[in-house]
Write a protein that holds these residues in place. Structure first.
Motif, PDB file in Angstrom:
ATOM      1  N   THR A 121      74.360  24.480  27.424  1.00  0.00           N
ATOM      2  CA  THR A 121      74.544  24.640  25.982  1.00  0.00           C
ATOM      3  C   THR A 121      75.611  23.672  25.481  1.00  0.00           C
ATOM      4  N   SER A 122      75.713  23.568  24.171  1.00  0.00           N
ATOM      5  CA  SER A 122      76.760  22.736  23.577  1.00  0.00           C
ATOM      6  C   SER A 122      78.142  23.268  23.942  1.00  0.00           C
ATOM      7  N   ARG A 123      78.250  24.573  24.163  1.00  0.00           N
ATOM      8  CA  ARG A 123      79.521  25.164  24.593  1.00  0.00           C
ATOM      9  C   ARG A 123      79.945  24.611  25.942  1.00  0.00           C
ATOM     10  N   LEU A 126      81.179  21.022  25.449  1.00  0.00           N
ATOM     11  CA  LEU A 126      82.493  21.025  24.828  1.00  0.00           C
ATOM     12  C   LEU A 126      83.566  21.344  25.871  1.00  0.00           C
ATOM     13  N   GLY A 127      83.302  22.379  26.669  1.00  0.00           N
ATOM     14  CA  GLY A 127      84.261  22.737  27.709  1.00  0.00           C
ATOM     15  C   GLY A 127      84.451  21.633  28.727  1.00  0.00           C
ATOM     16  N   LEU A 284      86.017  27.882  28.185  1.00  0.00           N
ATOM     17  CA  LEU A 284      84.940  27.672  27.219  1.00  0.00           C
ATOM     18  C   LEU A 284      83.582  27.567  27.902  1.00  0.00           C
ATOM     19  N   ALA A 285      83.528  26.906  29.033  1.00  0.00           N
ATOM     20  CA  ALA A 285      82.255  26.590  29.665  1.00  0.00           C
ATOM     21  C   ALA A 285      81.753  27.661  30.610  1.00  0.00           C
ATOM     22  N   ARG A 287      80.908  30.675  30.029  1.00  0.00           N
ATOM     23  CA  ARG A 287      79.957  31.604  29.422  1.00  0.00           C
ATOM     24  C   ARG A 287      78.618  31.537  30.144  1.00  0.00           C
TER      25      ARG A 287
END
Length: 295
Positions: A121-123, A126-127, A284-285, A287
């Motif tokens: 995912t974009s998450r 980002l992480g 963040l990553a 998840r």
């Protein structure tokens, strides 16, 4: 604040031992051991431990014929990984190698996208980006330059890329075999290639080394290789290669802490800031990935 999950504790143990292993291996290679002679002895000891454990507990080392191509790919990538690892640590410092290994999640993610084994995912991106920026801050804090020349840097990149590929290869095998059997088969086969590659160095090696060097070699085999292999494989099975290898971004900061404690090196503000950024990126990553679409 929630407690760390079992897989997070496993990854923390793995990263701690791997980080310490960089310092230990660097010390061993600068105190008498030739790179491939060291790798031959270390992998021989670890492979023997896994083979004995599997034969006692499972009574077989059998792998299905349909899985042999994955085993072969894992063996080849692990062989290349160890060549890059020992020569990188021979030609440059442990801290530089640790910094370069922070790029491992990027390689794992790219491999996962190509093989369609990861849904990112974009998450996650980002992480990964934030944690990689943290690696850069640690690099700036450690002196602002990469020491050891282009050769050492390229060997570090080879180490990171092949470890990501190796992790991707063994992840599907975890669904059908125990981590002990995978380790016994893959490490034994990789040891054969390492031993053949390093036969010249092994023959010329001066074996009259200090007891401290031998004690550290035993630790490097049983801790950062035997124990971490089991914990790493279990982590791969639960959260996938890309997310597991993201935790490798902690290595630069943890290695810097070991340098402060063991080598009396100074930890500056940029390195502390990098460690914070790495931790934020991992949070963040981590998840859970979304479920795959059903065809």
């Amino acid at each position: 604040m929630r407690r760390p999950s079992p897989v997070e504790l496993m990854l923390l143990t793995v990263i701690t031992l791997w980080s310490l292993n960089l310092t230990v291996t660097r010390y061993i290679l600068t105190h008498g051991f030739q790179p491939l002679a060291y790798a031959t002895v270390r992998y021989g000891l670890a492979a023997a431990v896994f083979v004995v454990v599997v034969l006692v507990a499972e009574r077989t080392l059998a792998i299905q014929r349909s899985d042999l191509w994955l085993v072969l790919a894992a063996v080849l990538t692990l062989w290349l990984n160890q060549l890059g690892f020992v020569y990188a640590l021979k030609t440059t410092s442990a801290s530089v190698v640790a910094l370069i290994l922070g790029a491992t999640p990027i390689f794992a993610a790219l491999i996962g996208l190509v093989t369609r084994t990861e849904l990112l995912t974009s998450r996650f991106w980002l992480g990964a980006t934030i944690s990689f920026v943290g690696v850069g801050l640690v690099a700036l804090g450690s002196g602002g330059e990469i020491r050891g020349g282009l050769g050492g840097v390229l060997l570090g990149v080879l180490t990171a890329a092949t470890w990501a590929a190796y992790s991707t290869c063994v992840a599907p095998l975890m669904r059908r075999y125990s981590p002990y059997r995978i380790s016994a088969v893959v490490l034994s086969a990789a040891w054969v290639l390492i031993a053949l590659s390093g036969s010249g160095q092994t023959r010329s090696q001066d074996w009259s080394l200090d007891a401290e060097v031998w004690a550290l070699l035993v630790f490097a085999a049983l801790g950062p290789l035997v124990l971490t292999n089991v914990l790493w494989f279990r982590s791969l099975d639960r959260i996938g290669a890309a997310r597991a290898t993201l935790a490798a971004n902690l290595q630069p900061f943890v290695a810097a802490l070991f340098a402060v404690v063991l080598l009396s090196e100074r930890l500056v503000a940029l390195e502390l800031a990098g460690g914070v950024a790495i931790a934020i990126g991992i949070l963040l990553a981590r998840r859970r990935r979304p479920p795959a679409a059903v065809d």
